[in-house]
Design an enzyme around this catalytic site. Structure first.
Site, PDB file in Angstrom:
ATOM      1  N   PHE A 162       1.154  -0.782  -0.037  1.00  0.00           N
ATOM      2  CA  PHE A 162       0.136  -0.329  -0.279  1.00  0.00           C
ATOM      3  C   PHE A 162       0.907   1.495  -0.710  1.00  0.00           C
ATOM      4  O   PHE A 162       1.044   1.824   0.420  1.00  0.00           O
ATOM      5  CB  PHE A 162      -0.550  -0.117   1.192  1.00  0.00           C
ATOM      6  CG  PHE A 162      -2.003  -1.458   1.486  1.00  0.00           C
ATOM      7  CD1 PHE A 162      -2.875  -1.703   0.398  1.00  0.00           C
ATOM      8  CD2 PHE A 162      -1.464  -2.379   2.116  1.00  0.00           C
ATOM      9  CE1 PHE A 162      -4.066  -3.133   0.884  1.00  0.00           C
ATOM     10  CE2 PHE A 162      -2.270  -3.586   2.389  1.00  0.00           C
ATOM     11  CZ  PHE A 162      -2.767  -3.571   1.970  1.00  0.00           C
TER      12      PHE A 162
ATOM     13  N   ASP B 279       1.091  -0.976  -5.538  1.00  0.00           N
ATOM     14  CA  ASP B 279      -0.152  -0.689  -4.884  1.00  0.00           C
ATOM     15  C   ASP B 279      -1.122  -0.663  -6.188  1.00  0.00           C
ATOM     16  O   ASP B 279      -0.325  -0.889  -7.066  1.00  0.00           O
ATOM     17  CB  ASP B 279       0.170   1.105  -4.660  1.00  0.00           C
ATOM     18  CG  ASP B 279      -1.402   1.657  -4.357  1.00  0.00           C
ATOM     19  OD1 ASP B 279      -0.713   2.581  -2.665  1.00  0.00           O
ATOM     20  OD2 ASP B 279      -1.872   1.916  -4.890  1.00  0.00           O
TER      21      ASP B 279
ATOM     22  N   ASP C 101       0.335  -0.511   4.757  1.00  0.00           N
ATOM     23  CA  ASP C 101      -0.500   0.074   5.391  1.00  0.00           C
ATOM     24  C   ASP C 101      -1.352   0.346   4.635  1.00  0.00           C
ATOM     25  O   ASP C 101      -1.788   1.488   3.932  1.00  0.00           O
ATOM     26  CB  ASP C 101       0.860   1.683   5.230  1.00  0.00           C
ATOM     27  CG  ASP C 101       0.016   2.692   5.975  1.00  0.00           C
ATOM     28  OD1 ASP C 101      -0.763   3.372   6.604  1.00  0.00           O
ATOM     29  OD2 ASP C 101       0.417   3.940   5.527  1.00  0.00           O
TER      30      ASP C 101
ATOM     31  N   CYS D 175      -5.715   2.846   9.779  1.00  0.00           N
ATOM     32  CA  CYS D 175      -5.801   3.833   9.885  1.00  0.00           C
ATOM     33  C   CYS D 175      -7.292   3.805  10.146  1.00  0.00           C
ATOM     34  O   CYS D 175      -8.138   4.945   9.952  1.00  0.00           O
ATOM     35  CB  CYS D 175      -5.750   5.295   8.713  1.00  0.00           C
ATOM     36  SG  CYS D 175      -6.300   4.532   6.937  1.00  0.00           S
TER      37      CYS D 175
HETATM   38  N1  SAH Z   1       1.753   4.290   2.632  1.00  0.00           N
HETATM   39  C1  SAH Z   1       1.661   5.562   2.172  1.00  0.00           C
HETATM   40  C2  SAH Z   1      -0.029   5.985   2.433  1.00  0.00           C
HETATM   41  C3  SAH Z   1      -0.956   4.170   1.678  1.00  0.00           C
HETATM   42  S1  SAH Z   1      -3.018   4.607   1.785  1.00  0.00           S
HETATM   43  C4  SAH Z   1       2.053   6.500   2.780  1.00  0.00           C
HETATM   44  O1  SAH Z   1       3.313   6.445   4.049  1.00  0.00           O
HETATM   45  O2  SAH Z   1       2.286   7.409   1.708  1.00  0.00           O
HETATM   46  C5  SAH Z   1      -2.842   3.532   0.667  1.00  0.00           C
HETATM   47  C6  SAH Z   1      -3.572   2.759  -0.629  1.00  0.00           C
HETATM   48  O3  SAH Z   1      -3.289   1.133  -0.585  1.00  0.00           O
HETATM   49  C7  SAH Z   1      -3.660   4.112  -2.071  1.00  0.00           C
HETATM   50  O4  SAH Z   1      -2.458   4.320  -2.411  1.00  0.00           O
HETATM   51  C8  SAH Z   1      -4.467   2.765  -2.430  1.00  0.00           C
HETATM   52  O5  SAH Z   1      -4.436   2.871  -3.817  1.00  0.00           O
HETATM   53  C9  SAH Z   1      -4.086   1.426  -1.979  1.00  0.00           C
HETATM   54  N2  SAH Z   1      -4.554   0.360  -1.755  1.00  0.00           N
HETATM   55  C10 SAH Z   1      -6.169   0.222  -1.744  1.00  0.00           C
HETATM   56  N3  SAH Z   1      -6.596  -0.686  -1.338  1.00  0.00           N
HETATM   57  C11 SAH Z   1      -5.109  -1.624  -2.343  1.00  0.00           C
HETATM   58  C12 SAH Z   1      -5.041  -2.771  -2.307  1.00  0.00           C
HETATM   59  N4  SAH Z   1      -5.961  -3.912  -2.083  1.00  0.00           N
HETATM   60  N5  SAH Z   1      -3.849  -3.533  -2.367  1.00  0.00           N
HETATM   61  C13 SAH Z   1      -3.057  -2.987  -2.953  1.00  0.00           C
HETATM   62  N6  SAH Z   1      -3.162  -1.138  -3.099  1.00  0.00           N
HETATM   63  C14 SAH Z   1      -4.225  -0.830  -2.637  1.00  0.00           C
END
Ligand code: SAH
Length: 397
Positions: free
Chosen positions: A229, A251, A301, A341
């Protein structure tokens, strides 16, 4: 002009007396007249005792958001300026340094300014209003923040879903200063550089709330890192700026991964040390395990799995599944950084989830520290809901 009085139901004044900033519609007994959305009203207990002043939201379940908790304090520009100055002073003291020019300057209820968020990225200020009351003070707040920070640009990002509950239309765009060339602004965090899409990115463009955890990752990263993520690669840049050899960012968003690549390059890191993989982390984690890939550090995350209390059981299964798959991918002695979160998942439950994942993976897991909000996302003791981000880092044996 005299403010209309909103009287609470008998016995429903306790949380207001404890300085909780929200009053739900069910606690309201009567409303004098028809206050406009966001208008300031006097909040009174059933016996008429004045409890404070609030912004009125006629269409929201959260009917009142308290500005003050006493009879004497009027809600005027002087009060707003004082709250904004206090919020700014805290960030200047604790977050903004020569190494860090981005921070959450105003965190809504936590700074006594319900519904109002203001984030600074270099010389760009990004403002979000989540409530009718915040919308009403927006111009005063922007003018004051501009004067105090010298921001060269102000971007409005009042497009969050929660505004629908308030009956507010989305409003966003540059409202002061020059347009954003190439759509990205630059921010510096602990000496690292990040390109931020303040007009279209998540939240106001960047996850400022993970600052301290990125610093921790940078301090302890080694070997191969899996950044699940990843969004725009914050944890990957941190790990590679520290002692990691390679980071793999995963992601579902291609735009986020492209920006992650740019962020890696912008920090003078050899692009060969980073890969982006577009995919669903649940599948990717399983696939990597089957392929025999192993890592020294894994970051989990994910987005909010439990938007409300009724989603907790399902969310808990999701968090556990992720932790289980991550543990299997870690070398003995590897580190797991795991976050939630979801406001509805508390620390105790999140720890229980870790325990059951460790048992099922048959990988003893030792927590090395708690992770969460940095001090520009403060949490008043009277407003536990403000603590949404929970995490830990742990050693997998
Ligand atoms: N760790 C990042 C914030 C993560 S926000 C930082 O520090 O900046 C969550 C992210 O998860 C988003 O970019 C979203 O596109 C992604 N996302 C949501 N569901 C997902 C999934 N099933 N697999 C991969 N990515 C996913």
């Amino acid at each position: 002009m005299r403010e209309p009085v909103v009287r609470l139901q008998r016995g429903r004044d306790r949380s207001t007396r404890r300085r909780h900033p929200w009053v739900f519609s069910g606690a309201v007994a009567s409303v004098e007249g028809e206050p406009a959305p966001g208008a300031t009203v006097v909040v009174a207990a059933h016996d008429g005792t004045v409890l404070g002043r609030a912004a009125y939201s006629p269409s929201s379940q959260i009917r009142l958001r308290l500005w003050t908790f006493d009879e004497a304090t009027p809600v005027d520009d002087a009060l707003l300026h004082a709250r904004l100055d206090a919020a700014l002073a805290l960030r200047k003291r604790l977050v903004l340094t020569a190494d860090t020019d981005c921070a959450r300057l105003v965190f809504a209820e936590a700074d006594g300014l319900p519904g109002l968020v203001a984030d600074l990225y270099g010389d760009t200020l990004v403002v979000q209003c989540h409530s009718a009351g915040a919308e009403r003070i927006q111009d005063v707040a922007i003018a004051h923040l501009r004067a105090r920070t010298g921001a060269a640009r102000v971007v409005l990002r009042s497009d969050a879903e929660v505004r629908k509950l308030e009956g507010l239309e989305p409003r966003s765009g540059v409202v002061f200063g020059p347009p954003i060339e190439g759509g990205l602004v630059r921010a510096r965090e602990h000496g690292m550089q990040f390109l931020v899409d303040v007009e279209r990115g998540h939240k106001t463009g960047f996850y400022l709330d993970q600052r301290d955890s990125r610093a921790r990752v940078r301090a302890v990263a080694r070997g191969r890192v899996l950044n699940c993520f990843s969004y725009t690669g914050g944890f990957a840049v941190a790990a590679l700026s520290g002692g990691a050899e390679h980071a793999l960012s995963v992601d579902t968003s291609l735009a986020a991964l492209e920006l992650a690549e740019k962020n890696v390059a912008d920090n003078g890191i050899d692009p060969a040390r980073h890969d982006g993989l577009r995919g669903d982390c649940f599948d990717v984690l399983r696939g990597l395990y089957d392929e025999g890939e192993r890592f020294d550090l894994v970051v989990l995350d994910p987005p909010k799995f439990a938007p409300a209390a009724r989603h907790v059981a399902k969310a808990a299964r999701g968090y556990k599944d992720l932790a289980l798959r991550a543990l299997k991918l870690l070398h003995p002695g590897g580190l797991l950084f795991s976050f939630s979160c979801s406001g509805a998942i508390d620390r105790a439950l999140f720890r229980q989830i870790a325990a059951s994942a460790a048992l099922e993976a048959q990988r003893p897991l030792t927590v090395l520290g708690e992770l969460g909000h940095p001090p520009d996302h403060p949490v008043p003791t009277s407003f536990a809901e403000g603590e949404y981000l929970k995490g830990y880092w742990a050693l997998a044996q």
